[in-house]
Design a protein around this motif. Structure first.
Motif, PDB file in Angstrom:
ATOM      1  N   TYR A  37       1.416  -1.237  -0.278  1.00  0.00           N
ATOM      2  CA  TYR A  37       0.155  -0.326  -0.049  1.00  0.00           C
ATOM      3  C   TYR A  37       0.919   0.524  -0.057  1.00  0.00           C
ATOM      4  O   TYR A  37       2.128   1.635   0.658  1.00  0.00           O
ATOM      5  CB  TYR A  37      -0.818   0.279   1.147  1.00  0.00           C
ATOM      6  N   TYR A  38       0.490   2.202  -0.603  1.00  0.00           N
ATOM      7  CA  TYR A  38       0.788   3.490  -1.073  1.00  0.00           C
ATOM      8  C   TYR A  38       0.895   4.566  -0.236  1.00  0.00           C
ATOM      9  O   TYR A  38      -0.568   5.069   0.301  1.00  0.00           O
ATOM     10  CB  TYR A  38       0.978   3.959  -2.462  1.00  0.00           C
ATOM     11  N   SER A  39       1.605   4.722   1.065  1.00  0.00           N
ATOM     12  CA  SER A  39       0.710   6.380   1.486  1.00  0.00           C
ATOM     13  C   SER A  39       1.069   7.599   0.762  1.00  0.00           C
ATOM     14  O   SER A  39       1.729   7.663   0.724  1.00  0.00           O
ATOM     15  CB  SER A  39       1.301   6.577   2.464  1.00  0.00           C
ATOM     16  N   THR A  40      -0.126   8.159  -0.057  1.00  0.00           N
ATOM     17  CA  THR A  40      -0.548   9.142   0.052  1.00  0.00           C
ATOM     18  C   THR A  40      -0.198  10.932  -0.134  1.00  0.00           C
ATOM     19  O   THR A  40       0.665  11.293  -0.772  1.00  0.00           O
ATOM     20  CB  THR A  40      -1.271   9.233  -1.323  1.00  0.00           C
ATOM     21  N   GLN A  41      -0.845  10.666   1.081  1.00  0.00           N
ATOM     22  CA  GLN A  41      -0.560  12.397   1.845  1.00  0.00           C
ATOM     23  C   GLN A  41       0.421  12.292   3.072  1.00  0.00           C
ATOM     24  O   GLN A  41       0.366  13.611   2.974  1.00  0.00           O
ATOM     25  CB  GLN A  41      -2.490  12.355   2.409  1.00  0.00           C
ATOM     26  N   GLY A  90       5.684   7.227   0.362  1.00  0.00           N
ATOM     27  CA  GLY A  90       6.370   5.823   0.980  1.00  0.00           C
ATOM     28  C   GLY A  90       5.028   4.028   0.748  1.00  0.00           C
ATOM     29  O   GLY A  90       4.589   4.740   0.107  1.00  0.00           O
ATOM     30  N   GLU A  91       6.000   3.598   1.369  1.00  0.00           N
ATOM     31  CA  GLU A  91       5.513   1.756   1.067  1.00  0.00           C
ATOM     32  C   GLU A  91       5.157   1.775   2.513  1.00  0.00           C
ATOM     33  O   GLU A  91       5.728   1.576   2.971  1.00  0.00           O
ATOM     34  CB  GLU A  91       6.234   1.306   0.412  1.00  0.00           C
ATOM     35  N   LEU A  92       3.683   0.008   2.226  1.00  0.00           N
ATOM     36  CA  LEU A  92       3.542  -0.597   3.574  1.00  0.00           C
ATOM     37  C   LEU A  92       3.673  -1.602   2.635  1.00  0.00           C
ATOM     38  O   LEU A  92       2.833  -2.335   2.252  1.00  0.00           O
ATOM     39  CB  LEU A  92       2.613   0.006   4.569  1.00  0.00           C
ATOM     40  N   TRP A  93       3.864  -2.618   3.600  1.00  0.00           N
ATOM     41  CA  TRP A  93       3.582  -3.957   2.843  1.00  0.00           C
ATOM     42  C   TRP A  93       2.917  -4.885   4.292  1.00  0.00           C
ATOM     43  O   TRP A  93       3.122  -5.069   5.748  1.00  0.00           O
ATOM     44  CB  TRP A  93       5.093  -4.601   2.718  1.00  0.00           C
ATOM     45  N   TYR A  94       2.187  -5.379   4.355  1.00  0.00           N
ATOM     46  CA  TYR A  94       1.099  -6.614   5.028  1.00  0.00           C
ATOM     47  C   TYR A  94       1.265  -7.935   4.816  1.00  0.00           C
ATOM     48  O   TYR A  94       1.238  -8.599   3.193  1.00  0.00           O
ATOM     49  CB  TYR A  94      -0.437  -5.941   4.838  1.00  0.00           C
TER      50      TYR A  94
END
Length: 136
Positions: free
Chosen positions: A23-27, A64-68
């Motif tokens: 998932y990308y953090s866009t804000q 940034g990015e997040l991985w789950y």
């Protein structure tokens, strides 16, 4: 490429393993309280970019990015203003909230909105009777 790979001149060896959901953090950059942390699906990793930058293959920019290991719910994605990656594992949509009804297609939503607008529209004003101007 992760910064430590560049700094130390090493590379990761990709092995088969679980498919991660990205998932990308866009804000905002990924930081404390800026991403969901469900007890049964804690993030595996995250990566902050140096600045907000375009995402390859997408039409938006991210911090940034997040991985789950498991997909996030639609509510979690919306609450934290995240965008799922287009290459997330196939066949696994974001988990809908319990009891949440699935939204109808946008075409049906537009038809319904048009119908409601017509119902709530004020009646047409009566025509005014104006004097005849034929004898002028």
């Amino acid at each position: 490429m992760f910064s430590y790979e560049k700094q130390y001149g090493v590379s990761r060896l990709e092995t088969s393993g679980p498919d991660f959901f990205k998932y990308y953090s866009t804000q905002r950059p990924v930081d404390i309280a800026t991403y969901p942390r469900p007890k049964d699906n804690l993030p595996v990793a995250h990566l902050n970019y140096n600045a907000r930058q375009p995402v390859e293959g997408e039409s938006f920019r991210a911090w940034g990015e997040l991985w789950y290991l498991h997909p996030l719910t639609e509510k979690q994605i919306a609450d934290y203003e995240l965008r799922p990656a287009h290459d997330n594992p196939e066949g696994r949509e974001p988990v809908p909230e319990r009891g949440a009804a699935k939204k109808p297609p946008i075409a049906e939503q537009m038809k319904e909105a048009g119908r409601k607008a017509r119902e709530q529209r004020a009646p047409d004003a009566p025509e005014k009777k104006s004097p005849s101007r034929d004898d002028r």
